[in-house]
Design a protein around this motif. Structure first.
Motif, PDB file in Angstrom:
ATOM      1  N   MET A 121      68.091  56.303  94.396  1.00 49.39           N
ATOM      2  CA  MET A 121      66.909  55.495  94.096  1.00 49.39           C
ATOM      3  C   MET A 121      66.862  55.107  92.622  1.00 49.39           C
ATOM      4  SD  MET A 121      65.334  54.762  96.780  1.00 49.39           S
ATOM      5  CE  MET A 121      63.910  54.037  95.964  1.00 49.39           C
ATOM      6  N   SER A 122      67.327  55.992  91.732  1.00 49.97           N
ATOM      7  CA  SER A 122      67.353  55.633  90.307  1.00 49.97           C
ATOM      8  C   SER A 122      68.334  54.490  90.070  1.00 49.97           C
ATOM      9  CB  SER A 122      67.729  56.845  89.461  1.00 49.97           C
ATOM     10  OG  SER A 122      69.111  57.121  89.522  1.00 49.97           O
ATOM     11  N   MET A 123      69.443  54.491  90.819  1.00 52.41           N
ATOM     12  CA  MET A 123      70.413  53.398  90.710  1.00 52.41           C
ATOM     13  C   MET A 123      69.846  52.106  91.298  1.00 52.41           C
ATOM     14  SD  MET A 123      73.467  54.433  89.463  1.00 52.41           S
ATOM     15  CE  MET A 123      74.323  55.962  89.089  1.00 52.41           C
ATOM     16  N   LEU A 124      69.234  52.207  92.467  1.00 51.38           N
ATOM     17  CA  LEU A 124      68.707  51.020  93.135  1.00 51.38           C
ATOM     18  C   LEU A 124      67.583  50.390  92.322  1.00 51.38           C
ATOM     19  CD1 LEU A 124      68.709  49.182  95.599  1.00 51.38           C
ATOM     20  CD2 LEU A 124      67.123  50.772  96.706  1.00 51.38           C
ATOM     21  N   ALA A 125      66.717  51.232  91.751  1.00 48.49           N
ATOM     22  CA  ALA A 125      65.622  50.708  90.925  1.00 48.49           C
ATOM     23  C   ALA A 125      66.162  49.925  89.740  1.00 48.49           C
ATOM     24  CB  ALA A 125      64.739  51.860  90.449  1.00 48.49           C
ATOM     25  N   ARG A 126      67.207  50.443  89.095  1.00 50.03           N
ATOM     26  CA  ARG A 126      67.778  49.734  87.952  1.00 50.03           C
ATOM     27  C   ARG A 126      68.514  48.474  88.366  1.00 50.03           C
ATOM     28  NH1 ARG A 126      70.832  54.436  84.948  1.00 50.03           N
ATOM     29  NH2 ARG A 126      70.615  55.429  86.987  1.00 50.03           N
ATOM     30  N   ALA A 127      69.083  48.484  89.570  1.00 49.93           N
ATOM     31  CA  ALA A 127      69.736  47.261  90.063  1.00 49.93           C
ATOM     32  C   ALA A 127      68.711  46.143  90.232  1.00 49.93           C
ATOM     33  CB  ALA A 127      70.443  47.543  91.388  1.00 49.93           C
ATOM     34  N   VAL A 128      67.590  46.469  90.862  1.00 57.22           N
ATOM     35  CA  VAL A 128      66.535  45.460  91.073  1.00 57.22           C
ATOM     36  C   VAL A 128      65.968  44.989  89.740  1.00 57.22           C
ATOM     37  CG1 VAL A 128      64.250  45.091  92.061  1.00 57.22           C
ATOM     38  CG2 VAL A 128      65.979  46.347  93.365  1.00 57.22           C
ATOM     39  N   LEU A 129      65.700  45.937  88.834  1.00 54.10           N
ATOM     40  CA  LEU A 129      65.108  45.575  87.551  1.00 54.10           C
ATOM     41  C   LEU A 129      66.072  44.800  86.671  1.00 54.10           C
ATOM     42  CD1 LEU A 129      63.231  48.922  86.877  1.00 54.10           C
ATOM     43  CD2 LEU A 129      62.175  46.697  87.273  1.00 54.10           C
ATOM     44  N   ALA A 130      67.361  45.113  86.752  1.00 54.91           N
ATOM     45  CA  ALA A 130      68.344  44.349  85.973  1.00 54.91           C
ATOM     46  C   ALA A 130      68.370  42.892  86.431  1.00 54.91           C
ATOM     47  CB  ALA A 130      69.731  44.978  86.120  1.00 54.91           C
ATOM     48  N   ARG A 142      73.267  40.794  84.906  1.00 52.52           N
ATOM     49  CA  ARG A 142      73.813  40.540  86.253  1.00 52.52           C
ATOM     50  C   ARG A 142      74.988  41.473  86.540  1.00 52.52           C
ATOM     51  NH1 ARG A 142      73.047  34.600  84.729  1.00 52.52           N
ATOM     52  NH2 ARG A 142      71.014  34.088  85.647  1.00 52.52           N
ATOM     53  N   GLY A 143      75.779  41.752  85.502  1.00 54.00           N
ATOM     54  CA  GLY A 143      76.848  42.733  85.672  1.00 54.00           C
ATOM     55  C   GLY A 143      76.299  44.118  85.962  1.00 54.00           C
ATOM     56  N   ALA A 144      75.209  44.484  85.267  1.00 55.79           N
ATOM     57  CA  ALA A 144      74.581  45.783  85.515  1.00 55.79           C
ATOM     58  C   ALA A 144      74.048  45.873  86.937  1.00 55.79           C
ATOM     59  CB  ALA A 144      73.454  46.013  84.504  1.00 55.79           C
ATOM     60  N   PHE A 145      73.515  44.776  87.448  1.00 53.26           N
ATOM     61  CA  PHE A 145      73.023  44.753  88.833  1.00 53.26           C
ATOM     62  C   PHE A 145      74.143  45.141  89.795  1.00 53.26           C
ATOM     63  CE2 PHE A 145      73.115  42.139  92.705  1.00 53.26           C
ATOM     64  CZ  PHE A 145      72.014  42.646  93.378  1.00 53.26           C
ATOM     65  N   LEU A 146      75.311  44.544  89.626  1.00 57.74           N
ATOM     66  CA  LEU A 146      76.441  44.843  90.513  1.00 57.74           C
ATOM     67  C   LEU A 146      76.864  46.304  90.384  1.00 57.74           C
ATOM     68  CD1 LEU A 146      78.621  43.847  92.485  1.00 57.74           C
ATOM     69  CD2 LEU A 146      79.983  43.169  90.506  1.00 57.74           C
ATOM     70  N   VAL A 147      76.924  46.811  89.143  1.00 59.51           N
ATOM     71  CA  VAL A 147      77.340  48.195  88.910  1.00 59.51           C
ATOM     72  C   VAL A 147      76.379  49.170  89.586  1.00 59.51           C
ATOM     73  CG1 VAL A 147      77.558  49.972  87.121  1.00 59.51           C
ATOM     74  CG2 VAL A 147      78.582  47.717  86.777  1.00 59.51           C
ATOM     75  N   PHE A 148      75.081  48.937  89.456  1.00 61.03           N
ATOM     76  CA  PHE A 148      74.105  49.870  90.016  1.00 61.03           C
ATOM     77  C   PHE A 148      74.027  49.783  91.542  1.00 61.03           C
ATOM     78  CE2 PHE A 148      72.097  49.762  85.655  1.00 61.03           C
ATOM     79  CZ  PHE A 148      72.463  51.064  85.352  1.00 61.03           C
ATOM     80  N   VAL A 149      74.331  48.635  92.112  1.00 62.71           N
ATOM     81  CA  VAL A 149      74.403  48.540  93.574  1.00 62.71           C
ATOM     82  C   VAL A 149      75.538  49.424  94.087  1.00 62.71           C
ATOM     83  CG1 VAL A 149      74.993  47.010  95.482  1.00 62.71           C
ATOM     84  CG2 VAL A 149      73.305  46.285  93.795  1.00 62.71           C
ATOM     85  N   ILE A 150      76.693  49.347  93.410  1.00 59.94           N
ATOM     86  CA  ILE A 150      77.818  50.211  93.796  1.00 59.94           C
ATOM     87  C   ILE A 150      77.442  51.678  93.611  1.00 59.94           C
ATOM     88  CG2 ILE A 150      80.208  50.828  93.255  1.00 59.94           C
ATOM     89  CD1 ILE A 150      80.628  47.918  92.374  1.00 59.94           C
ATOM     90  N   GLY A 151      76.743  51.986  92.497  1.00 54.47           N
ATOM     91  CA  GLY A 151      76.318  53.363  92.245  1.00 54.47           C
ATOM     92  C   GLY A 151      75.365  53.883  93.302  1.00 54.47           C
ATOM     93  N   THR A 152      74.499  53.006  93.822  1.00 51.18           N
ATOM     94  CA  THR A 152      73.571  53.420  94.881  1.00 51.18           C
ATOM     95  C   THR A 152      74.332  53.901  96.109  1.00 51.18           C
ATOM     96  OG1 THR A 152      71.932  51.811  94.115  1.00 51.18           O
ATOM     97  CG2 THR A 152      71.676  52.653  96.354  1.00 51.18           C
ATOM     98  N   LEU A 153      75.368  53.171  96.479  1.00 55.92           N
ATOM     99  CA  LEU A 153      76.173  53.564  97.640  1.00 55.92           C
ATOM    100  C   LEU A 153      76.958  54.845  97.365  1.00 55.92           C
ATOM    101  CD1 LEU A 153      77.510  50.016  98.629  1.00 55.92           C
ATOM    102  CD2 LEU A 153      75.571  51.266  99.607  1.00 55.92           C
ATOM    103  N   MET A 154      77.476  54.973  96.124  1.00 54.48           N
ATOM    104  CA  MET A 154      78.267  56.160  95.789  1.00 54.48           C
ATOM    105  C   MET A 154      77.416  57.426  95.783  1.00 54.48           C
ATOM    106  SD  MET A 154      80.901  54.883  92.812  1.00 54.48           S
ATOM    107  CE  MET A 154      81.511  56.560  92.629  1.00 54.48           C
ATOM    108  N   ALA A 155      76.142  57.308  95.425  1.00 51.11           N
ATOM    109  CA  ALA A 155      75.276  58.489  95.358  1.00 51.11           C
ATOM    110  C   ALA A 155      75.145  59.157  96.719  1.00 51.11           C
ATOM    111  CB  ALA A 155      73.904  58.103  94.818  1.00 51.11           C
TER     112      ALA A 155
END
Length: 436
Positions: A96-105, A186-199
């Motif tokens: 959720m911390s990753m997903l929240a940052r993806a949306v906010l980024a 936009r790059g951070a958005f992609l990174v955090f989406v991947i991080g959400t799945l990895m978590a």
């Protein structure tokens, strides 16, 4: 080439049983987290810091700290107990911390071009989510540590992976920024989406809380603690939920070093922008400062992998003494060399002292409350960094004055630590901490 590089990275992260225990997945997740945070930092720095006059930039950064960290300061006493009460949702909390940052980024990418006021509450969400991730990550490492790897070495490997990813992200973020201020986000958005799945791919034992209890960050007895041993006549004895005097000593010292890092980050960033040392351009001076601080952190993590539990108190005291001497030298002989030295020393001292504190916690704190201790101590460290950064913004931009104040505060903490160390004495690693 990409496949070969990925295979070598996986081999490095999976060494010494980290692949089987699941620590390798956490190392890779933390590297992604650090990469994404750096991309967001680059985007915000270009808008809040570099794009406006220094006087206005100080106000903006002060507002950023106030808006982002005041709520976190209020939430900090809640985050530790909340993790204690919801231990089975750690993977979900990290995701959720990753997903929240993806949306906010993604939303910040639309706000940053015009410098809209919405940027500040969006940055608030990103920073609080990042700090919450840091607290949960400190709890997860002991759960995934391989049997033949010490906790200090496991933490140093996680930290080093984050530092390497941060350095790579700085270069990538700089290239993305050339295409526009929104592209790092936009790059951070992609990174955090991947991080959400990895978590969610972390091992299930991350969510296990069997036998865990809540810790009390205090050396004296906990009157309300459950399960504490009976006190001898006339002499109280620490309950099993308290962390003991050695850990409290380490917490105080490491908190002061973390505060120094926050102070130097913001104070020197503004000072070198207004009055660069050595006749360098402001961007060149700031780049050297970043390299010195990052290199110091990396060296501290490397040295930490060799750290043993024996003499951890002495290691923490030595790092505090080294940082105090460096800050005093920079105040007396203010110049390019001394500024770079104090930045590097602060990085080494904060990193190595934190790993020594981890060793103390592993040595002295009962296993039942060790996870809770990591969560609460990390929350304290996050707040100390912010307090140091706030002091760096409030002080006048005078290098000798600012570094003299930093050296004075560190000297007081050093004296307190030495007195406590003399009373406590340096002892070796206890193979069996207090147990019920």
């Amino acid at each position: 080439m990409v496949h070969g590089t990925g295979r070598r990275i996986r081999r490095a992260t999976s060494a010494e049983g980290a692949g089987e225990s699941g620590l390798a997945k956490l190392i890779e997740l933390h590297a992604l987290n650090s990469f994404g945070d750096m991309l967001i930092t680059i985007a915000l720095a270009s808008t809040i810091f570099f794009s406006v006059p220094t006087s206005e930039a100080r106000g903006r950064v002060a507002l950023y700290l106030l808006v982002t960290m005041a709520p976190f300061a209020l939430l900090a006493p809640v985050i530790g107990p909340l993790l204690d009460r919801l231990p089975h949702g750690r993977r979900a909390a990290m995701a959720m911390s990753m997903l929240a940052r993806a949306v906010l980024a993604w939303t910040m990418a639309g706000s940053i071009a015009g410098g809209q006021l919405a940027l500040y509450p969006e940055a608030l969400g990103c920073l609080v989510a990042s700090k919450a991730y840091g607290v949960v990550r400190s709890v997860v490492v002991p759960r995934l540590k391989p049997a033949r790897v010490t906790l200090v070495k496991a933490n140093s490997r996680v930290t080093l992976a984050g530092l390497l990813a941060t350095g790579l992200a700085a270069a990538v973020g700089g290239l993305l920024h050339l295409a526009g201020p929104a592209w790092p986000l936009r790059g951070a958005f992609l990174v955090f989406v991947i991080g959400t799945l990895m978590a969610f791919h972390l091992p299930h034992q991350v969510d296990s809380a069997k036998g865990e209890q809540r810790a009390v960050l205090h050396a004296s007895p906990d009157p309300g603690g459950e399960g504490g041993p009976a006190a001898p006549a006339g002499r109280p004895r620490p309950s099993l939920r308290t962390v003991g005097p050695a850990v409290v000593l380490g917490l105080r010292a490491v908190a002061s070093l973390r505060g120094l890092s926050g102070f130097l980050t913001l104070f020197l960033a503004f000072l070198l922008r207004v009055d660069p040392v050595g006749g360098l351009a402001p961007t060149a001076a700031l780049a050297l400062l970043a390299v010195a601080a990052g290199g110091g952190n990396a060296l501290g993590s490397v040295f930490g992998s060799w750290l043993r539990s024996r003499g951890s108190e002495a290691t923490i005291t030595a790092m505090l003494m080294l940082a105090t001497a460096a800050a005093a030298a920079a105040a007396i002989w203010y110049g390019l060399v001394t500024v770079m030295v104090v930045a590097a020393v602060a990085g080494i001292a904060a990193s190595l002292a934190k790993l020594a504190l981890d060793s103390l916690i592993q040595r002295d704190v009962p296993e039942a409350v060790r996870t809770s201790t990591f969560a609460r101590s990390e929350t304290l460290m996050q707040l100390c960094w912010v307090a140091g950064g706030a002091l760096g913004i409030l002080l006048p931009l005078n290098g000798t004055l600012g570094l003299s104040i930093a050296a004075s505060v560190l000297a007081v903490m050093l004296l307190w630590t030495v007195v406590s160390l003399v009373r406590l004495g340096v002892r070796g690693g206890a193979p069996h901490p207090r147990v019920a």
